[in-house]
Design an enzyme around this catalytic site. Structure first.
Site, PDB file in Angstrom:
ATOM      1  N   ASP A  58      -3.941  -5.356  25.824  1.00 53.70           N
ATOM      2  CA  ASP A  58      -2.930  -4.566  26.541  1.00 53.70           C
ATOM      3  C   ASP A  58      -1.771  -5.458  26.986  1.00 53.70           C
ATOM      4  OD1 ASP A  58      -4.661  -2.402  26.306  1.00 53.70           O
ATOM      5  OD2 ASP A  58      -5.635  -2.821  28.222  1.00 53.70           O
TER       6      ASP A  58
ATOM      7  N   GLY B 186       0.775  -1.232   0.000  1.00 51.43           N
ATOM      8  CA  GLY B 186       0.000   0.000   0.000  1.00 51.43           C
ATOM      9  C   GLY B 186       0.803   1.276   0.000  1.00 51.43           C
TER      10      GLY B 186
ATOM     11  N   HIS C 225     -11.442   1.311  33.294  1.00 54.78           N
ATOM     12  CA  HIS C 225     -10.309   0.732  32.559  1.00 54.78           C
ATOM     13  C   HIS C 225      -9.685   1.781  31.632  1.00 54.78           C
ATOM     14  CE1 HIS C 225      -8.256  -2.780  30.547  1.00 54.78           C
ATOM     15  NE2 HIS C 225      -8.151  -1.868  29.593  1.00 54.78           N
ATOM     16  N   GLU C 226     -10.512   2.458  30.842  1.00 56.46           N
ATOM     17  CA  GLU C 226      -9.988   3.441  29.889  1.00 56.46           C
ATOM     18  C   GLU C 226      -9.431   4.668  30.603  1.00 56.46           C
ATOM     19  OE1 GLU C 226      -9.462   2.671  26.913  1.00 56.46           O
ATOM     20  OE2 GLU C 226     -10.620   0.816  26.971  1.00 56.46           O
TER      21      GLU C 226
ATOM     22  N   LYS D 276       4.087   1.405  -4.706  1.00 55.25           N
ATOM     23  CA  LYS D 276       5.146   0.896  -5.599  1.00 55.25           C
ATOM     24  C   LYS D 276       4.657   0.822  -7.043  1.00 55.25           C
ATOM     25  CE  LYS D 276       5.626  -2.797  -2.954  1.00 55.25           C
ATOM     26  NZ  LYS D 276       4.833  -2.393  -1.780  1.00 55.25           N
TER      27      LYS D 276
END
Length: 609
Positions: A509, A212, A432-433, A215
């Site tokens: 994680d 991607g 958690h976040e 080329k």
């Protein structure tokens, strides 16, 4: 055990079977069907029908008597019976008023019978088979068809300027690659300038880089700048089911190229036929792929580079290519086409946004900073996703919000708005976040928090915290990596601290933290015990990277111990940061539960209040 499938039989095999069936039908089945239309009766029945006057006509043959009877409805039925010595038969037929005659046997010519029975059916079959072969040939291309001489034809497509229209201005973010290819363009424009001084242009240039990155686009741009024919073929098109056909295609390709010189020949995914040779195959590895590679090497040695034929090839697996393919005189130049940097990503976004109605307030730099590690194809997809979102929402222009949402779609997938998550799970996800964001914000070596959300995504993420660096980073220090590992452990640390339990939500994680800790020790030389010793090798760097340990089992055990110790220390650091900011953890989690998505600015305002 690997299941072996039987080899496919050729069409000639099936044509032979069909021909045999046709001959059998012609010799036995069709005559018997004709005979079934004439009913056979005994001689006594024949005499009774003569006396009753039912018979209309009688034909006497050498071995049988055939007669016809018409019923009340006018339908005629044929009957036959055997010959019987009856001297009064003629008188009986005459008295009954029956028409009778004797069939004169016709002596057919043997040649005529042979033509009718064999030549004509076989001819019809041959014509039908030729028609079928031509039909298949049109559908499957010139590499397959009724004419065996077509097997060696190359499937290379020839493009001219009017069809491609690609120039260097259409390629952004690859300035170094364009500069390296500019010399090839100059040579194709004016080869005499090089020949006068005795310089020879490299026969081939190998474009290497991740998928991607452009080329193929670069190769088309070289042809567009030089205004020469452009041959394009994929490496997989050389590999054929018939032995020797790949080599024949290579010969035909170079023959066409010499006729069209000056021109450019582009072979995409050359690793398909250019892999390293070994002796593992039958007959010393002399298989179809190796024959094709050998022919390619021979052709590259045989043609004159001064004629203006330039070979460009692309691959994302340069480490798997045969050394003979990379030596001087073949692919002389290796041109890296790497993932774009911050400036390159911004330029690529602007190129793809030319044909899209974009709001004047869109900040392409912010989108470029949010897409670190993205390829040119992914950036083009982001612009397209933003345009599709604008259409869905009934807008006529693409806004900053559309592009930011498209970035999240590429990273984490679409929002799962109908997902049913319990109140308890949602609370755990929020803590958690916030744990990730709080640990990141309280460390000096972490990237700023850009966005926090607990809206589930189709990728499986229940929520995520996005961090964006202000500037492009090329190097990472040991302290920065340790801070990143601590940030990864922040979500699990918040769960432990608030709920006194752990969930499966930290699986990704854990994986990311372990990879970073292991890379520090085995590849980055950031370990006191092992110092600057490479303990792990990396292959296929452009396809995600496959690693393998290059050490003894005892050393591998020691590496595992140090990885565990590194992650444990980062985990303890995250718990300590969250303990020190316990009240803010509750406040921010409550705010995130209410809003579901908050910006980095909102997060920092509450944290610093």
């Amino acid at each position: 055990m690997e299941e072996r499938k039987p080899p496919k039989k050729s069409l000639i095999y099936y044509y032979g079977i069909a021909l045999v069936i046709l001959i059998i039908l012609n010799a036995f089945v069709f005559p018997s069907l004709m005979d079934k239309q004439i009913k056979e009766v005994d001689y006594n029945t024949f005499l009774n029908d003569v006396q009753s006057g039912n018979i209309e006509q009688v034909v006497l043959d050498t071995d049988q008597i055939t007669f016809s009877i018409k019923d009340k409805d006018g339908n005629v039925q044929l009957y036959k019976t055997g010959i019987w010595p009856d001297e009064n038969l003629v008188n009986r037929l005459h008295d009954a008023g029956v028409k009778f005659s004797a069939e004169i046997p016709v002596q057919n010519s043997p040649i005529l019978e042979f033509i009718l029975s064999w030549v004509i059916p076989i001819g019809i079959f041959f014509i039908l088979s030729q028609f079928m072969m031509k039909t298949v040939s049109k559908k499957m291309g010139s590499g397959f068809g009724g004419n065996s001489m077509m097997f060696g034809k190359s499937d290379a497509k020839i493009y001219v300027k009017a069809q491609t229209g690609k120039r260097f201005k259409d390629v952004a973010g690859q300035d170094e690659a364009k500069e390296a290819l500019q010399e090839i363009v100059d040579f194709l424009h004016d080869p005499n300038k090089y020949s006068q001084i005795g310089a020879k242009m490299p026969k081939g240039a190998l474009l290497v880089g991740p998928p991607g990155t452009g080329k193929t686009l670069l190769a088309q741009a070289v042809a567009g700048e030089a205004d020469v024919p452009f041959f394009s073929i994929s490496g997989s098109e050389f590999v054929q089911m018939f032995v020797g056909m790949g080599a024949a295609k290579v010969r035909d390709l170079f023959k066409q190229a010499n006729e069209k010189a000056p021109c450019i020949v582009f072979i995409d995914e050359i690793d398909t036929i250019g892999k390293k040779r070994d002796n593992g195959g039958i007959g010393g590895g002399n298989d179809e792929r190796e024959q094709t590679l050998n022919q390619l090497l021979t052709e590259m040695d045989g043609f004159d580079g001064c004629k203006g034929v330039v070979i460009l090839a692309a691959t994302n697996r340069p480490d798997s290519l045969d050394k003979a393919l990379l030596r001087p005189g073949r692919f002389d130049r290796r041109i890296p086409v790497e993932l774009p940097d911050l400036t390159g990503r911004e330029a690529i976004l602007k190129v793809h946004a030319k044909n899209v109605k974009i709001d004047s307030n869109v900040d392409f730099n912010a989108i470029a900073r949010a897409t670190a590690g993205a390829s040119g194809a992914e950036l083009a997809n982001i612009i397209n996703e933003g345009a599709l979102r604008a259409v869905r929402l009934g807008r006529s222009v693409v806004t900053q919000e559309d592009l930011e949402e498209s970035v999240e779609v590429i990273i984490a997938g679409y929002q799962r708005k109908g997902s049913a998550i319990t109140k308890k799970d949602k609370e755990i996800i929020a803590y958690h976040e916030i744990g990730h964001a709080l640990v990141a914000a309280k460390q000096s070596n972490s990237a700023p928090v850009h966005k926090i959300t607990i809206i589930p995504r189709t990728s499986g993420a229940l929520g995520y915290t996005m961090q964006i660096d202000e500037n492009e980073r090329v190097l990472m220090s040991k302290d920065e990596i340790l801070s990143k590992i601590a940030t990864f452990t922040g979500g699990r640390a918040a769960e432990e601290l608030i709920f006194n339990s752990i969930t499966s939500g930290a699986s990704n994680d854990i994986e990311q933290a372990t990879k970073l800790a292991r890379a520090m020790i085995t590849r980055y030389g950031m370990s006191k015990d092992f110092d600057m010793v490479a303990l792990e090798t990396l292959s296929n760097q452009y396809l995600g990277g496959d690693t393998s340990l290059a050490c003894s089992p005892e050393t591998a055990t020691a590496i595992d111990r140090e990885v565990i110790a590194t992650v444990r220390a980062a985990h303890e650091k995250a718990i300590e940061i969250l303990r020190e900011n316990y009240d803010k953890l509750h406040e921010l989690a409550a705010y995130l539960l209410e809003k579901e998505t908050i910006t980095g600015e909102e997060f920092m305002n509450i944290l610093n209040a």
